[in-house]
Design an enzyme around this catalytic site. Structure first.
Site, short mmCIF file in Angstrom:
data_model
loop_
_atom_site.label_atom_id
_atom_site.label_comp_id
_atom_site.label_asym_id
_atom_site.label_seq_id
_atom_site.Cartn_x
_atom_site.Cartn_y
_atom_site.Cartn_z
N TRP A 64 7.49 0.15 3.88
CA TRP A 64 7.87 0.92 2.68
C TRP A 64 9.27 1.48 2.82
N THR A 122 6.80 26.99 4.17
CA THR A 122 5.53 26.35 3.86
C THR A 122 4.38 27.24 4.32
N ARG A 124 1.87 1.53 15.02
CA ARG A 124 1.51 1.30 13.63
C ARG A 124 2.00 -0.08 13.19
N LYS A 139 3.53 29.85 1.93
CA LYS A 139 2.68 29.42 0.81
C LYS A 139 1.22 29.42 1.22
N SER A 187 -1.58 26.29 -7.01
CA SER A 187 -1.24 27.69 -7.29
C SER A 187 -1.72 28.12 -8.67
N HIS A 217 13.27 11.97 2.92
CA HIS A 217 12.61 13.24 3.18
C HIS A 217 12.49 14.11 1.94
N ASP A 270 7.60 20.09 -27.63
CA ASP A 270 7.66 18.82 -26.91
C ASP A 270 8.73 18.97 -25.83
N HIS A 310 0.84 -1.20 0.00
CA HIS A 310 0.00 0.00 0.00
C HIS A 310 0.88 1.25 0.00
N HIS A 359 14.99 13.39 11.20
CA HIS A 359 13.82 13.51 12.08
C HIS A 359 12.96 12.24 12.01
N HIS A 360 13.31 11.35 11.09
CA HIS A 360 12.63 10.05 11.07
C HIS A 360 13.31 9.07 12.01
N TYR A 420 8.89 15.79 -0.29
CA TYR A 420 8.62 17.07 -0.96
C TYR A 420 8.46 16.87 -2.45
N SER A 437 13.45 5.25 -14.05
CA SER A 437 12.41 6.04 -14.72
C SER A 437 12.42 7.47 -14.21
N SER A 438 12.39 7.64 -12.89
CA SER A 438 12.31 8.99 -12.33
C SER A 438 13.53 9.81 -12.72
N GLU A 478 12.10 13.05 -0.80
CA GLU A 478 11.02 12.37 -1.51
C GLU A 478 9.66 12.92 -1.11
C1 HEA Z 1 -0.15 9.06 -1.19
C2 HEA Z 1 -0.03 8.17 -0.29
C3 HEA Z 1 -1.12 7.46 0.43
C4 HEA Z 1 -2.49 7.48 0.23
C5 HEA Z 1 -3.30 8.24 -0.79
C6 HEA Z 1 -3.04 6.60 1.23
C7 HEA Z 1 -4.39 6.34 1.35
C8 HEA Z 1 -4.93 5.57 2.37
N1 HEA Z 1 -4.24 4.93 3.38
FE1 HEA Z 1 -2.23 4.86 3.57
N2 HEA Z 1 -0.27 4.75 3.79
C9 HEA Z 1 0.66 5.39 3.03
C10 HEA Z 1 0.41 6.27 2.00
C11 HEA Z 1 -0.87 6.56 1.53
N3 HEA Z 1 -2.05 6.05 2.01
C12 HEA Z 1 2.01 5.07 3.46
C13 HEA Z 1 3.30 5.58 2.87
C14 HEA Z 1 1.85 4.19 4.52
C15 HEA Z 1 2.96 3.53 5.35
C16 HEA Z 1 3.18 2.13 4.89
C17 HEA Z 1 4.16 1.48 5.81
O1 HEA Z 1 3.99 1.55 7.04
O2 HEA Z 1 5.16 0.91 5.29
C18 HEA Z 1 0.42 4.02 4.71
C19 HEA Z 1 -0.12 3.24 5.71
C20 HEA Z 1 -1.47 3.18 5.97
C21 HEA Z 1 -2.02 2.59 7.15
C22 HEA Z 1 -1.24 2.03 8.33
C23 HEA Z 1 -0.99 0.57 8.20
C24 HEA Z 1 -0.22 0.13 9.39
O3 HEA Z 1 0.67 0.88 9.85
O4 HEA Z 1 -0.50 -0.98 9.89
C25 HEA Z 1 -3.37 2.68 7.05
C26 HEA Z 1 -4.33 2.16 8.06
O5 HEA Z 1 -5.42 2.58 8.15
C27 HEA Z 1 -3.66 3.35 5.80
C28 HEA Z 1 -4.92 3.63 5.33
C29 HEA Z 1 -5.17 4.36 4.18
C30 HEA Z 1 -6.50 4.61 3.68
C31 HEA Z 1 -7.78 4.14 4.30
C32 HEA Z 1 -6.35 5.36 2.55
C33 HEA Z 1 -7.48 5.86 1.68
O6 HEA Z 1 -7.29 7.24 1.48
C34 HEA Z 1 -7.55 5.13 0.38
C35 HEA Z 1 -8.66 5.76 -0.46
C36 HEA Z 1 -8.72 5.13 -1.81
C37 HEA Z 1 -9.56 4.11 -2.08
C38 HEA Z 1 -10.47 3.58 -1.05
C39 HEA Z 1 -9.52 3.50 -3.44
C40 HEA Z 1 -10.88 3.45 -4.04
C41 HEA Z 1 -11.17 2.05 -4.45
C42 HEA Z 1 -12.35 1.78 -5.05
C43 HEA Z 1 -13.33 2.84 -5.33
C44 HEA Z 1 -12.64 0.39 -5.43
C45 HEA Z 1 -13.01 0.36 -6.86
C46 HEA Z 1 -12.47 -0.91 -7.40
C47 HEA Z 1 -12.41 -1.15 -8.73
C48 HEA Z 1 -12.92 -0.18 -9.72
C49 HEA Z 1 -11.79 -2.43 -9.21
N4 HEA Z 1 -2.48 3.65 5.16
C1 HEA Z 2 3.66 15.00 1.33
C2 HEA Z 2 4.50 14.50 2.16
C3 HEA Z 2 4.94 15.12 3.44
C4 HEA Z 2 5.08 16.44 3.79
C5 HEA Z 2 4.83 17.67 2.94
C6 HEA Z 2 5.55 16.44 5.14
C7 HEA Z 2 5.82 17.59 5.84
C8 HEA Z 2 6.39 17.62 7.09
N1 HEA Z 2 6.69 16.52 7.88
FE1 HEA Z 2 6.30 14.64 7.45
N2 HEA Z 2 6.18 12.71 6.89
C9 HEA Z 2 5.69 12.22 5.70
C10 HEA Z 2 5.27 12.96 4.62
C11 HEA Z 2 5.31 14.34 4.60
N3 HEA Z 2 5.66 15.16 5.62
C12 HEA Z 2 5.65 10.78 5.71
C13 HEA Z 2 5.18 9.88 4.58
C14 HEA Z 2 6.13 10.40 6.95
C15 HEA Z 2 6.21 8.99 7.55
C16 HEA Z 2 7.29 8.16 6.99
C17 HEA Z 2 7.12 6.81 7.65
O1 HEA Z 2 7.58 6.68 8.81
O2 HEA Z 2 6.44 5.93 7.05
C18 HEA Z 2 6.47 11.63 7.65
C19 HEA Z 2 7.02 11.63 8.91
C20 HEA Z 2 7.45 12.78 9.53
C21 HEA Z 2 8.28 12.77 10.71
C22 HEA Z 2 8.83 11.54 11.41
C23 HEA Z 2 7.88 11.11 12.48
C24 HEA Z 2 8.37 9.83 13.06
O3 HEA Z 2 8.35 8.80 12.36
O4 HEA Z 2 8.80 9.85 14.23
C25 HEA Z 2 8.47 14.08 11.05
C26 HEA Z 2 9.25 14.51 12.23
O5 HEA Z 2 9.66 15.61 12.35
C27 HEA Z 2 7.79 14.88 10.06
C28 HEA Z 2 7.77 16.25 10.04
C29 HEA Z 2 7.27 17.00 9.00
C30 HEA Z 2 7.32 18.46 8.98
C31 HEA Z 2 7.85 19.37 10.06
C32 HEA Z 2 6.78 18.83 7.78
C33 HEA Z 2 6.64 20.25 7.29
O6 HEA Z 2 7.04 20.35 5.95
C34 HEA Z 2 5.23 20.75 7.44
C35 HEA Z 2 5.17 22.27 7.25
C36 HEA Z 2 3.79 22.79 7.14
C37 HEA Z 2 3.11 23.41 8.15
C38 HEA Z 2 3.70 23.61 9.49
C39 HEA Z 2 1.69 23.88 7.96
C40 HEA Z 2 1.58 25.23 7.31
C41 HEA Z 2 2.35 26.27 8.03
C42 HEA Z 2 1.75 27.33 8.68
C43 HEA Z 2 0.27 27.50 8.69
C44 HEA Z 2 2.63 28.35 9.31
C45 HEA Z 2 2.49 28.42 10.79
C46 HEA Z 2 2.76 27.09 11.42
C47 HEA Z 2 3.49 26.94 12.53
C48 HEA Z 2 4.25 28.05 13.16
C49 HEA Z 2 3.56 25.59 13.22
N4 HEA Z 2 7.18 14.06 9.15
CU LIG Z 3 10.55 13.68 6.81
#
Ligand code: HEA
Ligand code: HEA
Ligand SMILES: [Cu+2]
Ligand code: CUA
Lengths: 390, 214, 124, 663
Positions: free
Chosen positions: D143, D332, D454, D335, D272, D257, D108, D79, D306-307, D261, D173-174, D259
């Site tokens: 993941w 951020t 989790r 923005k 925007s 990280h 292109d 997932h 921070h991870h 962004y 690819s990327s 990634e």
């Molecule tokens: C962009 C990234 C993204 C998105 C969009 C989502 C979307 C969702 N995720 Fe995501 N999730 C992750 C990225 C994302 N996740 C990542 C990175 C992890 C960590 C994995 C890890 O720990 O290694 C995670 C882990 C994670 C967990 C934790 C699992 C665990 O730690 O044990 C859970 C649990 O609830 C969860 C739930 C969901 C749900 C309910 C959605 C929903 O928003 C999904 C909504 C979409 C649908 C429901 C699809 C619609 C399907 C249909 C309409 C069926 C139609 C069928 C046909 C036509 C054939 N996700």
């Molecule tokens: C789209 C992807 C995305 C983005 C944009 C961010 C944005 C940020 N993330 Fe997140 N992050 C993830 C995807 C993302 N993260 C994922 C997938 C994981 C889990 C990985 C895994 O373990 O599976 C993760 C995990 C993760 C961790 C690790 C947690 C842990 O495992 O212990 C931390 C810790 O610092 C963190 C911090 C942040 C911060 C500070 C930002 C900042 O960029 C956010 C900045 C934005 C705001 C703060 C809001 C707008 C700002 C304002 C309105 C201004 C005023 C606000 C203040 C003064 C507070 N993120």
């Molecule tokens: Cu991070």
């Protein structure tokens, strides 16, 4: 429940106000809450949490209010004129660059202070505990007392406990939500963590780092007890096991044994046993079990003081004194013990302990236990023996 | 990157360019930028594991019983590597000469210097092959210890880059022989040269960080 | 934020069309020649000899040994990049494309060494 | 136009490439490739979503027994991997491909065939990884696949091999695409389009490409180490050899990280574009928006640890990374506030695209703030690896990336297909998604704070987690329901949606001056750009007169449009027959040389994937070796050589044939 439910709805409305309500409700409904700390470490964290929550909530509310205001105030109505084309406003933009910076400073300073406080060296008077992670159970050693046990941790209230965290195999993470934050167990490294329990209770502990098949089944229990009780426990754990080395009847540790505590609801494992796995309920005989144990293959992996010295599985010297088994996912009673011995991999995905019941199919090795497998009677005897190991 | 290299040729022939620069050249520089991170990761790993191997042989220190079952002498052979380093440096010189020859439209020297560069590259690879085999004989395999793994993979990847470069050069040489490379091909030689020099500077860093520093 | 300035890097030459040879005008034509190249080659050789030489002298034990080596190789690195890769003469877009990543790579490398408890320089 | 005419050195492509399935397999047209990315990614979104639904069903109540622990571990691993590498990244790539050349006014991308190659590599990598499901050996290491769990010693079997090889292929690819777009944006901007006149999405795309080409080499190295360990016995992560597991963690997050962004910046870019159009107001503080993107990207390289706050890096490192992490909130925040500033005083029209864009502003903020809560190290020691994290990253990934990308889809679908998406279905999609999304992910904050780790396949009763899990699961199925509206909308509108016309929204950027869908050569003559909002300059000069950069004496922009003139209707309703009347001259008539369609990139990508997938058989051979029998067969080597051969032949073939028939 309902009061809790109501509180949640309000929570979505106003985070801060309600967080306190949740906390009020916690002790009853959420036994593993990080919001009700019971150690100085926990409280230090909680302080930071509340601060970030308040500041974060303020930011959240302001942003969302502004958004909602804009949505309603500036929606397009027919005949609404072309808006003026504004391209920016330096003063504004500088302001909303600086304000967040200030807010963050208010978070950063206490954060750094707390980092250094909580990572300082532990008091030398502290209780030393060695935590060794295994797939998927916990080994606890008390070097100061020469006690080794598994999955159930005893700590005296009011005395700082200092943990040395190691792992036998992959990464794990040591977490008791109500007592302290996490520390990972890192292969080829030792990590440290200390805190002082402040009230006596039974806490749930979890493995918080994904460690393979049964990561979800790697729990443990923490008993924070009065110092006197702790000493009694140590004494009983140090005493030789029942049936001593010789197996001359239930002598040995029996008299020093502490009564097994009765568990609060949240500490009683509810894991269902696999369908189809059962033992013809024959009541076992501990003496026969003790005798069998010496000859069984159990000794290859398990230690019973003076009997066997295996070190792959948990130390069983006083397994009878524990309330749970197998990473605290099953209650420690004859029924579960028997099922466990009969077919551990079925009871716990991937378990290192093989299936031992005659004719049992081992999902792990993909083989069926043929000759030399234990009969239900033998299993019952072993279970009786293990329970006698108080 | 070779991919990108000739691809946009026809495009460039009639497409507007905002900077007046050649697509391929911008591409190769972007690629080189990304390679910086690639080799930085490899080098970091080597340095992080330096001195952490629990069994010999080691890069600079001999390892005698009881630490090692059999006595092992320090592995790295500075004189030989210095030679190969020098050869690679010279190849860079040949490369620039080849490029300017192509720009001048000097068919004779373009061939000579291209061949020279390729040859120097091949020689470097020869040295590396020798180095690797002798290491294996002295008991250091890629599986032996942390040093073995990180060393062979780092230098091996560099070697792979050199190999790719040699093939690229030979391809150019081949084209040169077939239809001759003139000023219109300068850009294609230029990007090959940029790649080649980059592989060279990476070695400059490796030579110091891996071989000379204890 | 009204003032819309245009970073030089992006300055477009609306008339910088490209002729059939794929060789562009507007690209700085000046390239170093044999005169420069041979000096560069000489310098590189000398420094390399120097590096290997001090490796065999007692200076090796000196605590300036490592910094010296690092400086020398950095110097070689820069020389090749500036002259052989003619970054010194080329469009500054190329400079940005190369130096930016290089800086990030350096920062990453050094901070990793610190995180793993090697002081950046005295590794092993 | 080139005058030197050489005789064609190769036969023009076979006519079969002109239409039907071949026209897709052999295409080098960025617009076609963009659509391929779009529909493939949406397909994977359904797959990843279904995986999520199974996860949620399993966790609905205590001691769930719907799937085994082993299966559950595969589910969350796939997932996460799917959603990140096969949904959000390719969806962004879809917009890079389709939009960047249109927005910069090019015919292109710089390297059209390399572009096709990128897509085919992406699709083969994704399919490769998903094939593992059919032998019930899907990746199961999470993941971010922490070593040593992912080493042979603890993960025998092919699960992790599929993951590693798949990631490696996707990385190629990327990277290829990254270089391609960097060159395109640097060098193919239309006359007069200074950097500071580029549409903001192009800026986001530009910076994202740098993140890609700088972050992916690192994961490539980390993954290569693990492959060598697993297949050839090296020691990078071998516990017994004294390896340090933190090496993997640092390398992974040094990629990981940036990634995240890579996942959010394109969505920011799309939003925007959408907000100004539907506010009828230019983007507030364009330069600052640009600088903040750059700053976010740069800081993104300095916060990875921070991870790893729980691994014990020591107080100094903890403090440094805590502070750098907090800093990112500042750009951020800028923005978010500038988006509010853009809407402020505008006249907002709430199309579906607008709703999703506003959704991002509101929901991403929540995820961002929880991010800041993680950045406070001690607090994070309670939050890390709990559902609080899961809540955070779904708010930023779904509430941020997905919302932004949906906004982009609703906004650009008319340009891509020439037809409007149904607003009714669209609004239903938005509102159901909005409700479902918050029901699913908000309770996860409480689950985390109340101690739920989790990645657990089930939990015991009486832990105080039941209610929140009920709500989350129900929410997830509501999300699925909402997604169905989207699926239906896409399918129906492609055929029977209202005709869009050139510019259904009254947008400012030049791609809207083209017919929908645009002709294969995009612009008959390259547009002359004189401002940031060329179409607004045309339609309402009195408004944009004060636009500083068009007040620099530049003449009004001269965008010639093939076929009909710029249409400014709101909904295209009065343009029902537009598609019919728009009959624009072909590239040939205009004497515009177009790249020749070719199958070679597809072949090359196949070769590459085959070469990689040969490694899978290596595992069987290792088993034999383990059994002390010499590996009797060398299938792996054979397959890899074969693949390599295909790759090299196709590549050389491709490189030595010019892009276009000479003319
Ligand atoms: C962009 C990234 C993204 C998105 C969009 C989502 C979307 C969702 N995720 Fe995501 N999730 C992750 C990225 C994302 N996740 C990542 C990175 C992890 C960590 C994995 C890890 O720990 O290694 C995670 C882990 C994670 C967990 C934790 C699992 C665990 O730690 O044990 C859970 C649990 O609830 C969860 C739930 C969901 C749900 C309910 C959605 C929903 O928003 C999904 C909504 C979409 C649908 C429901 C699809 C619609 C399907 C249909 C309409 C069926 C139609 C069928 C046909 C036509 C054939 N996700
Ligand atoms: C789209 C992807 C995305 C983005 C944009 C961010 C944005 C940020 N993330 Fe997140 N992050 C993830 C995807 C993302 N993260 C994922 C997938 C994981 C889990 C990985 C895994 O373990 O599976 C993760 C995990 C993760 C961790 C690790 C947690 C842990 O495992 O212990 C931390 C810790 O610092 C963190 C911090 C942040 C911060 C500070 C930002 C900042 O960029 C956010 C900045 C934005 C705001 C703060 C809001 C707008 C700002 C304002 C309105 C201004 C005023 C606000 C203040 C003064 C507070 N993120
Ligand atoms: Cu991070
Ligand atoms: Cu041990 Cu998870």
């Amino acid at each position: 429940m309902t009061s809790f439910h109501r509180s949640r709805q309000r929570l979505t409305l106003a985070l801060t106000a309600v967080s306190s309500l949740v906390i009020a409700a916690c002790d009853k409904i959420t036994p593993n809450s990080t919001l009700t700390p019971h150690s100085e470490f926990g409280r230090a964290i909680d302080g930071l949490w509340r601060e970030t929550l308040v500041l974060g909530t303020i930011v959240f509310v302001l942003v969302e209010l502004a958004l909602i205001f804009v949505i309603f105030r500036f929606r397009r109505r027919d005949g609404s004129a072309q808006p003026k084309h504004v391209h920016g406003n330096t003063t504004l933009e500088i302001t909303w660059t600086l304000i967040p910076a200030v807010i963050l400073a208010f978070i950063a300073v206490p954060t750094v202070r707390t980092i250094f406080e909580t990572q300082a060296k532990a008091k030398s008077s502290a209780l030393q505990v060695e935590v060794i992670g295994h797939q998927w159970w916990w080994e606890f050693r008390y070097p100061q007392y020469g006690v080794v046990t598994a999955n159930e941790l005893y700590l005296p209230v009011g005395r700082t406990a200092s943990f040395a965290l190691k792992t036998q195999d992959v990464l794990h993470s040591f977490w008791i939500p109500e007592l302290a934050g996490k520390r990972d167990l890192i292969t080829n490294r030792t990590n440290y963590l200390w805190f002082t329990p402040e009230s006596s209770y039974v806490w749930n502990g979890f493995c918080a780092e994904y460690c393979g098949d049964s990561h979800g089944y790697m729990h443990f229990r923490v008993f924070t007890v009065a110092p006197a009780q702790f000493d009694a426990w140590i004494a009983s754990q140090k005493s030789p096991p029942a049936f001593g080395g010789g197996g001359a009847g239930p002598a040995g540790g029996a008299e020093t044994a502490t009564a097994r505590p009765t568990l609060p609801l949240h500490a009683v494992p509810s894991t269902p046993t696999p369908a189809g796995l059962a033992v013809a309920t024959a009541s076992g005989d501990a003496a026969r079990g003790a005798d069998l144990y010496k000859r069984s293959m159990c000794i290859a992996c398990h230690a019973v003081q003076g009997v066997s010295a295996g070190n792959i599985g948990p130390n069983l010297t006083h397994v009878g004194s524990r309330t749970t088994i197998a990473g605290s996912i099953y209650p420690n009673d004859a029924h579960h013990l028997m099922l466990w011995i009969k077919n551990a991999p079925l009871m716990k995905p991937g378990s290192i302990m093989p299936a031992l019941g005659a004719g049992q199919f081992d999902r792990k090795t993909g083989m069926t236990v043929a000759a030399g497998g234990l009969t239900d009677q033998q299993i019952a005897d072993l279970a009786a023996y293990l329970l006698a190991l108080k | 990157m070779a991919t990108a290299a000739l691809d946009s040729h026809a495009l460039a022939a009639h497409h507007y360019s905002s900077t007046g620069l050649d697509n391929k050249k911008i591409g190769i520089w972007a690629f080189i930028g990304s390679e910086c991170l690639f080799f930085a990761s490899l080098i970091s790993t080597y340095l992080i594991y330096k001195g952490h191997s629990i069994t010999g042989p080691y890069p600079h220190e001999a390892c005698n019983p009881p630490a090692c079952a059999t006595p092992l002498k320090a592995i790295l052979n500075i004189p030989v590597t210095s030679m190969s380093t020098f050869v690679l440096l010279m190849s860079s010189l040949f490369m620039v000469l080849a490029h300017s020859a192509v720009v001048r439209g000097d068919r004779k020297y373009s061939k000579i210097w291209l061949a020279g560069t390729a040859l120097a590259g091949a020689t470097f690879l020869g040295f590396q092959a020798f180095e690797f085999t002798s290491f294996v004989h002295e008991g250091l395999k890629i599986t032996t210890n942390l040093f073995g793994s990180s060393f062979f993979v780092l230098t091996g990847f560099h070697g792979a880059h050199v190999t790719a470069g040699v093939i690229w050069l030979i391809t150019l040489l081949f084209i040169d022989m077939k239809r001759g490379l003139g000023p219109r091909d300068a850009i294609n030689v230029d990007i090959c040269a940029l790649y080649w020099h980059f592989v060279d500077v990476v070695w400059i860093a490796i030579f110091t960080l891996v071989y000379l520093i204890k | 934020m009204a003032a819309d300035h245009t970073p030089g890097a992006s300055d477009t030459h609306p008339d910088a069309h490209v002729d059939a040879h794929g060789v562009t005008h507007g690209e700085h034509p000046h390239h170093p020649d044999w005169a420069t190249y041979k000096w560069v080659a000489l310098i590189l050789t000398v420094i390399t000899v120097g590096e290997v030489w001090i490796y065999y002298t007692p200076f090796k034990e000196n605590r300036l040994f490592v910094p010296t080596l690092l400086f020398m190789s950095a110097f070689k690195f820069a020389t090749v990049v500036m002259f052989y890769m003619h970054l010194k003469y080329d469009s500054k877009i190329f400079r940005v494309l190369f130096v930016g990543p290089l800086i990030i790579a350096m920062i990453a490398l050094v901070s990793l060494l610190f995180l793993f408890g090697h002081l950046a320089l005295k590794t092993g | 136009m080139a005058t030197t005419v050489a005789p064609p050195r190769h036969a023009p492509a076979p006519p079969k490439y002109e239409r039907g399935v071949w026209s897709w397999l052999a295409t080098v047209d960025h617009k076609k490739i963009g659509q391929l990315y779009l529909y493939s990614a949406l397909g994977f979104f359904l797959i990843g979503g279904i995986e999520a639904l199974i996860i949620r069903a399993q966790l609905y109540g205590p001691d769930g027994r719907l799937v085994s622990a082993e299966t559950y571990n595969m589910l969350f691993t796939m997932h996460g991997t799917t959603m990140i590498f096969m949904v959000v990244m390719p969806l962004s790539a879809a917009f890079f491909n389709y939009l960047v050349p249109l927005q910069v006014g090019a015919r292109d991308v710089a390297f059209p065939r390399l572009n096709a190659f990128s897509y085919w590599v992406f699709i083969s990598g994704s399919l490769f990884m998903n094939v593992s499901w059919f032998i019930h050996a899907a990746p199961n290491g999470g993941w971010f696949g922490y070593a040593p769990l992912t080493t042979r010693a603890y993960s025998p079997g092919v699960n992790i091999d599929f993951w590693l090889i798949g990631l490696q292929i996707l990385g190629v690819s990327s990277l290829a695409a990254g270089f391609n777009f960097i060159v395109t944006i640097v060098n193919m901007r239309a006359p007069g389009m200074h950097l500071m006149r580029m549409p903001i999405f192009t800026w986001a795309a530009f910076i994202t490409q740098f993140l890609i080409v700088l972050a992916f080499p690192i994961i490539t190295v980390a993954v290569t180490f693990l492959m060598l360990d697993r297949f050839f016995g090296t020691n990078f992560y071998t516990v017994a050899a004294g390896a340090d597991p933190l090496l993997w963690q640092h390398l992974f997050w040094l990629f990981g990280h940036p990634e995240v962004y890579i996942l959010i910046l394109p969505a920011f870019g799309l939003v925007s574009e959408v907000l100004p159009t539907f506010s009828r107001k230019p983007l507030f503080g364009y330069p600052v928006m640009v600088y903040s993107i750059i700053l976010i990207a740069f800081l993104g390289f300095g916060v990875w640890a921070h991870h790893m706050f729980a691994v014990g890096m020591g107080p100094i490192a903890d403090s440094i990374f805590s502070i750098t992490t907090m800093l990112i909130a500042i750009p951020t925040g800028v923005k978010i506030f500038n988006w509010l500033g853009t809407m402020w005083g505008g006249s907002l029209r709430f199309t579906t695209a607008m709703l999703f864009a506003i959704g991002l502003v509101g929901l991403f903020t929540i995820g961002g703030i929880s991010g800041i809560m993680h950045s406070s190290v001690p607090a994070d020691l309670q939050q890390t690896d709990s559902y609080f994290i899961v809540a955070h990253f779904h708010y930023v990934l779904f509430g941020g990336s997905m919302m932004g990308l949906f906004a982009g889809i609703y906004y650009y679908f008319p340009k891509i297909t020439g037809r409007m998406l149904s607003e009714e279905l669209g609004k239903a999609h938005f509102w159901i998604t909005f409700v479902g999304m918050n029901l699913t992910f908000f309770p996860m904050h409480f689950l985390g704070l109340h101690g739920m780790p989790r990645r657990i396949s089930s939990y015991n009763a009486n832990q105080g987690w039941d209610l929140d899990n009920h709500i989350a699961t129900i929410g997830a199925f509501i999300l699925a329901f909402g997604t169905l509206f989207f699926v239906v909308n896409m399918i129906r509108s492609r055929r029977s949606g209202a005709i869009a016309g050139n510019d259904p929204w009254g947008a400012p950027s030049i791609e809207w001056s083209l017919p929908s869908p645009p002709p294969d050569y995009n612009y008959a003559t390259l547009p002359q750009i004189t401002s940031r909002y060329p179409l607004w300059d045309r339609k309402a000069p009195h408004l944009t007169a004060e636009v500083p950069h068009s007040a620099r004496g530049d003449k009004q922009s001269t965008i010639r449009v093939a076929g009909s003139a710029v249409a400014t209707a709101e909904y295209g309703t009065d343009l029902q027959d537009d598609l019919a009347v728009v009959s624009f001259p072909s590239a040939h008539e205009l004497g515009i040389p177009m790249p020749t369609p070719t199958i070679k990139p597809l072949l090359a990508s196949l070769g590459l994937s085959v070469a990689f997938s040969g490694l899978i058989y290596r595992e069987k051979e290792l088993e034999l070796i383990a059994k002390m029998q010499p590996a009797t067969h060398h299938v792996s080597i054979a397959i890899m050589l074969l693949g390599g051969a295909i790759f090299v032949t196709a590549l050389y073939n491709w490189l030595l044939t010019p892009l276009e028939p000479e003319h």
